[in-house]
Design a protein around this motif. Sequence first.
Motif, short mmCIF file in Angstrom:
data_model
loop_
_atom_site.label_atom_id
_atom_site.label_comp_id
_atom_site.label_asym_id
_atom_site.label_seq_id
_atom_site.Cartn_x
_atom_site.Cartn_y
_atom_site.Cartn_z
N ASP A 185 103.93 52.38 30.59
CA ASP A 185 104.64 52.92 29.43
C ASP A 185 104.71 51.87 28.33
O ASP A 185 105.79 51.43 27.94
N HIS A 245 107.71 50.60 23.75
CA HIS A 245 107.64 52.01 24.18
C HIS A 245 108.78 52.75 23.49
O HIS A 245 109.78 52.15 23.12
N HIS A 256 113.16 52.49 32.20
CA HIS A 256 113.66 53.17 31.00
C HIS A 256 114.06 54.60 31.36
O HIS A 256 113.83 55.05 32.48
N HIS A 316 101.50 54.97 24.91
CA HIS A 316 100.93 54.59 26.21
C HIS A 316 99.62 53.84 26.06
O HIS A 316 98.88 54.05 25.08
N HIS A 358 113.19 57.70 30.51
CA HIS A 358 112.37 58.92 30.55
C HIS A 358 112.39 59.51 31.96
O HIS A 358 112.42 58.80 32.95
N ASP A 380 110.39 60.88 33.99
CA ASP A 380 109.42 60.54 35.04
C ASP A 380 109.74 59.19 35.72
O ASP A 380 109.04 58.79 36.64
N HIS A 381 110.82 58.54 35.27
CA HIS A 381 111.24 57.28 35.88
C HIS A 381 112.62 57.35 36.53
O HIS A 381 113.00 56.45 37.29
ZN ZN Z 1 108.14 56.52 29.17
#
Ligand code: ZN
Length: 267
Positions: A143, A121, A56, A192, A58, A60-61
Amino acid sequence: MYFCPLYSGSSGNSLFCQYGNTKLLIDAGKSGKTIEDALASIGTDINTISGVLITHEHSDHISGAGVLARKYHLPLYATRETWWAMKDKLGKIPQDCMREITAGKDFWLGDIGVVPFSIPHDAADPVGFRLYGGELSVSTATDLGYFSEEVYANVAGSTLVLLESNHDPDMLRANPHYSAALKARILGDHGHLSNEACSEALLRLINAGTGNVILGHLSGENNTPLLARRTSADALTREGIRPDQDISLQVALRDEVGGVYILKERA
Ligand SMILES: [Zn+2]
Ligand SMILES: [Zn+2]
């Protein structure tokens, strides 16, 4: 089949998997250089990676995904809605590196069979992945606000599961640095997975045949590796499952490249 959590957590996620001649990444949430170095540390040249599966949009990915596509020409695989949501964050991506996938529709990436499945999520069209190599399979689901029946159906029976064990709800509620809105988001159905919810899900998965468990996507402020592990280990022990004897139970760390799992098919 080989699997290694390079990085897992809200400060960046990237997971490595290899089967046969195919090597791939799930997510690229660290800088290109950091991911290149992490791969080198497990003996893998980034130029031998076949592609990056994106869960996805976000940051951090995906924070390193644009660089991996431009510098190493790695194809990125994401759903249509995720492409729309992340396009502006990635910079210019070579046209032939933009691959579209659909939740529920399996495909081959070289020797690896890939099944993307929907997860609850707060992103455009978030997915987890089950990766098949022969009779082995590895599933990753982080997530997720709750462990849905759809996730269970897609993950049950996997040889190895990396499941989110994000936070301790009491630590989260007591955290003075988080706003009420952020706490509500994390605790909600599209936030989460808590340590407790993770441990309940693991029990079901282990009873369905999973023998290798990795706890992932730990919060830096609202959890500790020790607490996450203890919550799951205690829940399993109560049901007569001995961690490290009956099953393998590990924690993927936020800023340290994890060990490489070598999963073997029955002879
Ligand atoms: Zn996320
Ligand atoms: Zn995340």
